[in-house]
Design an enzyme around this catalytic site. Structure first.
Site, mmCIF file in Angstrom:
data_model
loop_
_atom_site.group_PDB
_atom_site.id
_atom_site.type_symbol
_atom_site.label_atom_id
_atom_site.label_comp_id
_atom_site.label_asym_id
_atom_site.label_seq_id
_atom_site.Cartn_x
_atom_site.Cartn_y
_atom_site.Cartn_z
ATOM 1 C CB CYS A 398 35.072 44.067 48.560
ATOM 2 S SG CYS A 398 36.104 45.519 48.317
ATOM 3 C CG HIS A 525 38.762 41.188 49.417
ATOM 4 N ND1 HIS A 525 37.953 40.709 48.421
ATOM 5 C CD2 HIS A 525 38.987 42.488 49.134
ATOM 6 C CE1 HIS A 525 37.698 41.683 47.566
ATOM 7 N NE2 HIS A 525 38.324 42.770 47.968
ATOM 8 C CD GLU A 527 38.040 37.221 49.436
ATOM 9 O OE1 GLU A 527 37.425 37.570 50.467
ATOM 10 O OE2 GLU A 527 38.019 37.872 48.379
HETATM 11 N N1 GLN Z 1 34.838 48.293 43.002
HETATM 12 C C1 GLN Z 1 34.742 48.461 44.397
HETATM 13 C C2 GLN Z 1 35.759 49.448 44.926
HETATM 14 O O1 GLN Z 1 36.710 49.774 44.288
HETATM 15 C C3 GLN Z 1 34.867 47.152 45.101
HETATM 16 C C4 GLN Z 1 36.226 46.542 44.997
HETATM 17 C C5 GLN Z 1 36.262 45.104 45.369
HETATM 18 O O2 GLN Z 1 35.223 44.452 45.491
HETATM 19 N N2 GLN Z 1 37.447 44.539 45.523
HETATM 20 O O3 GLN Z 1 35.636 49.922 46.043
#
Ligand code: GLN
Length: 560
Positions: A398, A525, A527
């Site tokens: 992300c 994600h 994970e």
């Molecule tokens: N801050 C970034 C976004 O909003 C990444 C978010 C994250 O890593 N969960 O896109």
């Protein structure tokens, strides 16, 4: 529906979540279908707005629910897919009651905690418990409910009262209460003290709930005399006094419970003995024991915003564990506060800066997890650059993927001020931009949340092979920003490849750098869907690459 309620006493942080999920594991091993509910008595509607550095990570579900990290434990231990409703908070209950009040549904009555809030809690529990979570159509046999906090907390009172009423309503055959408490050891003599447990059980009984089983946490196994004392003073048969002493890893907890016949006591209370089979925990035992015997380890540099509370990245840690164990390795995570890598830190905290770089350089791979806010972003970029330039395996999740795009644009395309608009709204090269799915105006609804599909653009890439050559993959998301579709051409010409995109082709989901042994970014994600016996493909890839086994693994997978 049969309910197993887990309450906690004495102190918080007893591992109630692990105990509750382990009980679920044992019951599942007896052939029963198990679901779970986590009750969080705080006023937040959900965990979405809560700081992971205070409360631990925000766990994300398929349906986009942003929930307490304990739901992650349930999903991993029970191998189920929960819904946002499986996390009940005071906020959700009050919100529903207040909405009804505004609509006039209470027909002029005074709206009160008892009976309106307590009724809403009972109704919610009963309706959530029957939602199937294991892919089958009908409801589970048993619902394990974990009540967060400690008995006696003001904020959990309405829940205790609702659960007392529920226990009465469903009858003794359908309700089993397990109270988790702490047995501390004091003084040189090392006596196991039962008084705090006695007090918390008394508190529970004063509220109308008597535990059927007691689970005592302790450093060393409980003495028989301690159990007898607990039994006598807490009104619980001695065979129902369970003990969870410190174990080498949490996978031992279900085994510890099974060894003490916890399932027998619970099944007896729930009148399920005839329906259940003896617990089959063979695979689980192998997993727990093989982990204990691992000798070789692999060093993973985790470069995050803050690294004080490791629960902030709990699922990432678990996913690394699953991937490592699958390769007979112990994970050795080196936590690096991203800001320590930055040039400013060389001046302000030179020692921390030196240690951070030394740690980064001695790791076998680098992982930059998700995050919000600009703290440490420069340091993360330095870590990504270091990994990219030195052929060190890199996984960016992300924010970690966005970081790698910004770094690549700056270093390779020479766009020095390239940035994400999250961190620099005025950047001349917005390579990461705001791409809302829903409304732009309503707070909270701009986040892209939950399971979304990623289509592989080619089968000739590492990640598609790691995912078993499937054409698509469904993973969970939680972000607002994404790689700017307008700069994909530039990035790809310079060597980056976007091998996974959403169904519209506009949202970049997975990137790879073909000239590098393993340089992977994922907008989702991975994970959150990793399981003990089923490690997530991208984590497995990282560990394989870190140990020089990736190529061999991939060619074996492809039968060549
Ligand atoms: N801050 C970034 C976004 O909003 C990444 C978010 C994250 O890593 N969960 O896109």
């Amino acid at each position: 529906m049969k309910y197993v309620l887990i309450t906690g006493g004495v102190v918080s942080g007893l591992g109630k979540g692990v105990t509750a999920s382990s009980i679920g594991v044992v019951l599942k091993a007896c052939g029963l279908r198990v679901t779970s509910i986590k009750i969080d008595p705080y006023l937040n509607i959900d965990a979405g707005t809560m700081s992971p550095f205070e409360h631990g990570e925000v766990f994300v579900l398929d349906d986009g629910g942003e929930v307490d990290l304990d739901l992650g434990n349930y999903e991993r231990f029970l191998d189920v897919t929960l819904t946002k409703d499986n996390n009940i908070t005071t906020g959700k209950i009050y919100q529903s009651v207040l909405e009804k009040e505004r609509k006039g549904d209470y027909l002029g009555k005074t709206v009160q905690v008892v009976p309106h809030i307590t009724d809403a809690i009972k109704d919610r529990i009963e309706s959530v418990a029957v939602i199937p979570v294991d892919g089958k159509e009908d409801p589970a046999d048993v619902c394990v409910i974990e009540l967060g906090g400690t008995v006696g907390d003001i904020e959990s009172m309405p829940f205790i009262e609702a659960l007392r009423q529920l226990s009465f309503q469903v009858g003794p055959d359908n309700f089993c209460l397990i109270h988790v408490s702490l047995i501390p050891v004091l003084g040189v003599v090392g006596e196991q003290k039962t008084k705090p447990t006695q007090h918390s059980v008394r508190e529970l009984r004063a509220l109308g709930l008597t535990p059927h089983l007691l689970t005592s946490r302790s450093a060393e196994p409980l003495l028989e005399s301690t159990k007898e004392k607990l039994s006598k003073f807490c009104h619980v048969p001695v065979e129902n006094i369970l003990n969870i002493h410190d174990v080498p890893n949490i996978w031992h907890v279900p085994l510890l419970l099974r060894n003490q016949n916890a399932h027998h006591s619970i099944l007896q209370q729930l009148n399920l003995l005839s329906q259940a089979t003896p617990p089959d925990l063979q695979q689980w035992t192998e997993m727990a024991e093989s982990y204990d015997n691992l000798t070789e380890s692999v060093r993973i540099a985790m470069v995050g915003k803050y690294v004080g509370l490791t629960d902030s990245y709990l699922s990432v840690v678990k996913a690394l564990l699953h991937a490592c164990v699958a390769r007979s390795l112990k994970p050795s995570i080196d936590w690096i506060a991203a800001s320590d890598l930055e040039d400013d830190s060389a001046k302000s905290t030179p020692e921390a800066h030196a240690v951070a770089w030394k740690t980064l350089k001695s790791a076998a791979c680098v992982l930059v997890p998700g995050g919000f806010g600009d703290r440490g972003v420069k340091g993360m970029m330095l870590a990504a650059k270091y990994a990219r330039e030195n052929n060190v395996p890199y996984l960016g999740i992300c924010l970690g993927m966005q970081i790698s795009v910004i770094e690549f644009a700056r270093s390779v395309l020479g766009w020095e001020r390239a940035h994400s608009v999250e961190f620099d709204a005025q950047t001349p090269n917005p390579v990461v931009i705001f791409m809302p799915e829903g409304s732009r105006t309503h707070m909270g609804s701009t986040m892209r949340l939950g399971s979304r599909r990623t289509l592989f653009q080619t089968s000739d890439c590492i990640t598609s092979k790691l995912y078993g050559n499937s054409e698509y993959v469904d993973e969970r998301h939680r972000h607002r920003y994404e790689v700017n579709p307008d700069v994909i051409g530039n990035l790809e010409e310079a060597g980056l490849r976007f091998v996974g995109k959403d169904e519209s082709g506009k949202r970049m989901e997975i990137l790879e750098l073909p000239s590098h042994p393993f340089y992977v970014g994922a907008q989702f994600h991975p994970e959150f869907k990793s399981r003990p016996a089923r490690p997530s493909a991208l984590f497995l890839g990282l560990i394989l690459a870190a140990t020089g086994k990736l190529e061999a693994y991939i060619s074996r997978q492809n039968g060549s």
